[in-house]
Design an enzyme around this catalytic site. Structure first.
Site, PDB file in Angstrom:
ATOM      1  N   SER A   1      65.985 -12.685 -10.802  1.00 16.84           N
ATOM      2  CA  SER A   1      66.467 -13.954 -11.377  1.00 16.84           C
ATOM      3  C   SER A   1      67.626 -13.718 -12.328  1.00 16.84           C
ATOM      4  O   SER A   1      68.615 -14.467 -12.322  1.00 16.84           O
ATOM      5  CB  SER A   1      65.338 -14.645 -12.145  1.00 16.84           C
ATOM      6  OG  SER A   1      64.348 -15.064 -11.257  1.00 16.84           O
TER       7      SER A   1
ATOM      8  N   GLY B   1      66.546 -18.778  -1.890  1.00 23.06           N
ATOM      9  CA  GLY B   1      66.392 -20.114  -2.467  1.00 23.06           C
ATOM     10  C   GLY B   1      67.147 -20.234  -3.783  1.00 23.06           C
ATOM     11  O   GLY B   1      67.729 -21.276  -4.091  1.00 23.06           O
TER      12      GLY B   1
ATOM     13  N   GLN C   1      64.616 -23.237 -10.352  1.00 23.21           N
ATOM     14  CA  GLN C   1      65.773 -23.382  -9.465  1.00 23.21           C
ATOM     15  C   GLN C   1      66.362 -24.778  -9.584  1.00 23.21           C
ATOM     16  O   GLN C   1      67.572 -24.952  -9.672  1.00 23.21           O
ATOM     17  CB  GLN C   1      65.374 -23.076  -8.021  1.00 23.21           C
ATOM     18  CG  GLN C   1      64.979 -21.616  -7.836  1.00 23.21           C
ATOM     19  CD  GLN C   1      64.563 -21.274  -6.423  1.00 23.21           C
ATOM     20  OE1 GLN C   1      64.378 -22.149  -5.594  1.00 23.21           O
ATOM     21  NE2 GLN C   1      64.397 -19.986  -6.152  1.00 23.21           N
TER      22      GLN C   1
ATOM     23  N   ASP D   1      55.598 -16.204  -8.538  1.00 24.75           N
ATOM     24  CA  ASP D   1      55.859 -15.215  -7.485  1.00 24.75           C
ATOM     25  C   ASP D   1      54.762 -14.147  -7.399  1.00 24.75           C
ATOM     26  O   ASP D   1      54.708 -13.385  -6.435  1.00 24.75           O
ATOM     27  CB  ASP D   1      57.218 -14.550  -7.710  1.00 24.75           C
ATOM     28  CG  ASP D   1      58.357 -15.546  -7.513  1.00 24.75           C
ATOM     29  OD1 ASP D   1      58.173 -16.523  -6.760  1.00 24.75           O
ATOM     30  OD2 ASP D   1      59.424 -15.357  -8.124  1.00 24.75           O
TER      31      ASP D   1
ATOM     32  N   LYS E   1      57.501 -21.627  -0.285  1.00 24.83           N
ATOM     33  CA  LYS E   1      58.222 -20.394  -0.617  1.00 24.83           C
ATOM     34  C   LYS E   1      58.714 -19.759   0.702  1.00 24.83           C
ATOM     35  O   LYS E   1      58.757 -20.404   1.728  1.00 24.83           O
ATOM     36  CB  LYS E   1      57.324 -19.459  -1.420  1.00 24.83           C
ATOM     37  CG  LYS E   1      56.966 -19.998  -2.792  1.00 24.83           C
ATOM     38  CD  LYS E   1      58.201 -20.119  -3.668  1.00 24.83           C
ATOM     39  CE  LYS E   1      57.890 -20.666  -5.046  1.00 24.83           C
ATOM     40  NZ  LYS E   1      59.096 -20.924  -5.819  1.00 24.83           N
TER      41      LYS E   1
ATOM     42  N   ARG F   1      52.770 -19.549   1.325  1.00 25.50           N
ATOM     43  CA  ARG F   1      52.025 -18.435   0.714  1.00 25.50           C
ATOM     44  C   ARG F   1      50.554 -18.744   0.478  1.00 25.50           C
ATOM     45  O   ARG F   1      49.792 -17.821   0.182  1.00 25.50           O
ATOM     46  CB  ARG F   1      52.715 -17.977  -0.582  1.00 25.50           C
ATOM     47  CG  ARG F   1      54.000 -17.219  -0.297  1.00 25.50           C
ATOM     48  CD  ARG F   1      54.667 -16.683  -1.554  1.00 25.50           C
ATOM     49  NE  ARG F   1      55.908 -15.993  -1.216  1.00 25.50           N
ATOM     50  CZ  ARG F   1      56.898 -15.756  -2.080  1.00 25.50           C
ATOM     51  NH1 ARG F   1      56.785 -16.157  -3.342  1.00 25.50           N
ATOM     52  NH2 ARG F   1      57.992 -15.121  -1.688  1.00 25.50           N
TER      53      ARG F   1
ATOM     54  N   ARG G   1      57.347 -10.913  -0.635  1.00 28.73           N
ATOM     55  CA  ARG G   1      56.209 -10.797  -1.569  1.00 28.73           C
ATOM     56  C   ARG G   1      54.892 -10.556  -0.812  1.00 28.73           C
ATOM     57  O   ARG G   1      54.004  -9.878  -1.312  1.00 28.73           O
ATOM     58  CB  ARG G   1      56.083 -12.056  -2.432  1.00 28.73           C
ATOM     59  CG  ARG G   1      57.333 -12.419  -3.196  1.00 28.73           C
ATOM     60  CD  ARG G   1      57.278 -12.075  -4.667  1.00 28.73           C
ATOM     61  NE  ARG G   1      58.567 -12.339  -5.274  1.00 28.73           N
ATOM     62  CZ  ARG G   1      59.323 -11.452  -5.911  1.00 28.73           C
ATOM     63  NH1 ARG G   1      58.901 -10.204  -6.072  1.00 28.73           N
ATOM     64  NH2 ARG G   1      60.482 -11.775  -6.424  1.00 28.73           N
TER      65      ARG G   1
HETATM   66  C1  S3P Z   1      63.374 -18.436  -9.258  1.00 30.60           C
HETATM   67  C2  S3P Z   1      62.503 -19.471  -9.472  1.00 30.60           C
HETATM   68  C3  S3P Z   1      61.235 -19.627  -8.750  1.00 30.60           C
HETATM   69  C4  S3P Z   1      60.819 -18.346  -8.050  1.00 30.60           C
HETATM   70  C5  S3P Z   1      61.960 -17.684  -7.341  1.00 30.60           C
HETATM   71  C6  S3P Z   1      63.082 -17.360  -8.306  1.00 30.60           C
HETATM   72  C7  S3P Z   1      64.635 -18.398 -10.017  1.00 30.60           C
HETATM   73  O1  S3P Z   1      61.360 -20.660  -7.806  1.00 30.60           O
HETATM   74  O2  S3P Z   1      59.774 -18.598  -7.137  1.00 30.60           O
HETATM   75  O3  S3P Z   1      61.539 -16.481  -6.719  1.00 30.60           O
HETATM   76  O4  S3P Z   1      65.276 -17.333 -10.088  1.00 30.60           O
HETATM   77  O5  S3P Z   1      64.987 -19.429 -10.603  1.00 30.60           O
HETATM   78  P1  S3P Z   1      61.116 -22.191  -8.231  1.00 30.60           P
HETATM   79  O6  S3P Z   1      61.974 -22.437  -9.384  1.00 30.60           O
HETATM   80  O7  S3P Z   1      61.532 -23.053  -7.074  1.00 30.60           O
HETATM   81  O8  S3P Z   1      59.646 -22.300  -8.524  1.00 30.60           O
END
Ligand code: S3P
Length: 418
Positions: A21, A89, A162, A305, A332, A336, A378
């Protein structure tokens, strides 16, 4: 397909790759900032490489030397680009917001898994700011067209870093004030980095408020990823003693430690320090007898995660575990809830799928068996941990997808992939 044997003991000291991240944000935000930045200990996983290639396409210059990146940013993105976000994503959702603020047109797309994931969750809140973002039946490809943005008050129905980040990255280019509020606080790396880059940003409980801001490039020293460390921490709890060095322990990310507290896993945080605006520690975990736990919606965002791995640990814990409020797992890289349930049961465990989580009846031992990654990184890594912790081990199909977030995972865990 790869054979993985069960082991009586697993121990050692581990250096883990950089945080996914934080790496995404360091590349993306510096790529759109004024000036040059050096990013050290960057994660060179496939997802972050997708972010690199999109930012290059938009006009940033990025030189790679091992895990050190030199980014020369451009606040003015090139128009008319087709941005391949691969499996990521984070890349597609954050970039949709960032690009929407730049008054340019762009098309964002990805692989089959990414194309099946929901994108309305970013298009709808961005529309409240006046952005022109069109999805393809709620999915990628996503088309952004130029449109002036006006600050807005955005209430998110789901806790998602996100989506929150997409709104914030659009908000810094909007006229006036943008406020985004989550039901439960999700990871806050975007807020921290924006503040460090000079943005006009404030945090108020579960709300974040931004005003129009120009970003100045900053160097980022990326901590090791707690989500990658988690696999080695889990093996410590199950099979011996492990020490994971220099791991980021940002409180919005350490739900795995909350799960450890409830399960009765013995661990300690050593050598705590601040590195690059994020707290880090060496995490020592010892073999422990675990008891069943309950987890609900407030617990989920900080371990989103890690939940497949937490569910696996619960399959070894005494009693019946109930995990609720985790419906987000269904959207995801794989569903999952389904893939984790199948994984645990294929290893000889007892896991029941519910609409928003799991019921897991723990056993002292899991016999082992054959598992699949479902092309989800994962799930591949959780499967490897489950096989090592099992009596007889077994085969794992399609394990190579761990390269999305942890390219040398199997080498570090002592399995040679053929
Ligand atoms: C992430 C936020 C998470 C996480 C992803 C990374 C990020 O997703 O599952 O692996 O870097 O902002 P969500 O914000 O959709 O839950």
């Amino acid at each position: 397909m790869q054979r993985i044997d069960g082991r009586a003991c697993f121990e050692g000291e581990f250096e883990l790759p950089g945080d996914k991240s934080v790496t995404h944000r360091a590349i993306m935000l510096n790529g759109g900032a004024d000036g040059e930045a050096v990013i050290t200990n960057a994660l060179m996983g496939e997802d972050c490489l997708s972010t690199c290639s999109c930012m290059r396409s938009l006009g940033a210059k990025i030189d790679v030397d091992g895990t050190t990146l030199r980014v020369s940013g451009t606040p003015h993105f090139r128009r008319g680009r087709e941005l391949n976000c691969g499996n990521s994503g984070t890349t597609i959702r954050l970039l949709t917001g960032y690009v929407a603020g730049k008054k340019i047109d762009a098309m964002l797309y990805g692989d089959e898994s990414l194309s099946s994931r929901p994108m309305k969750r970013v298009a709808e809140p961005l529309a409240l700011l006046g952005a022109n973002v069109k999805t393809t039946d709620g999915h990628a490809p996503v088309y952004v067209s130029p449109s002036p943005l006006q600050g807005a008050d955005v209430e998110l129905k789901i806790a998602s870093a996100q989506v929150k980040s997409a709104v914030l990255l659009a908000g810094i280019s909007a006229n006036g004030e943008t406020r985004v509020t989550e039901p439960v606080k999700s990871r806050d790396h975007t807020e921290r980095m924006l503040a460090a880059m000079g943005a006009n940003i404030q945090v108020d409980g579960n709300s974040v408020i931004v005003k129009e801001s120009a970003l100045k490039a900053i160097d980022v020293c990326v901590p090791s990823d707690v989500s990658s460390a988690a696999y080695f921490m889990a093996l410590g709890a199950l099979k011996g003693e492990t020490l994971c060095k220099n791991v980021g322990i940002n409180p919005t990310r350490t739900g795995i430690l909350t799960a450890f507290d409830r399960l009765g896993v013995k661990y300690s945080l050593l050598n705590r320090r601040i590195s690059g605006g994020e707290e880090t520690a060496d995490i020592l975990v010892q073999k422990s007898n675990m008891r069943a736990i309950t987890l609900s919606s407030e617990d989920v965002p900080s371990m989103i995660d890690e939940l497949p791995l937490v569910a696996l640990l619960c399959a070894f814990a005494d009693g019946e575990t109930r995990i609720t409020g985790a419906k987000e797992l269904r959207v995801k890289e794989s569903d999952r809830i389904r893939t984790t349930t199948e994984l645990i049961n294929n290893l000889g465990g007892d896991c029941e799928e519910t609409p928003d989580g799991f019921i897991i009846r723990g056993k002292e031992k899991l016999i082992g068996g054959n598992v699949d990654s479902y092309l989800d990184h994962r799930i591949a890594m959780t499967g490897a941990v489950g096989l090592i912790a099992s009596e007889n081990g077994g085969n794992i199909y399609r394990p190579e997808c761990c390269a999305i977030s942890f390219p040398d995972f199997f080498e570090k865990i002592g399995v040679k992939l053929y």
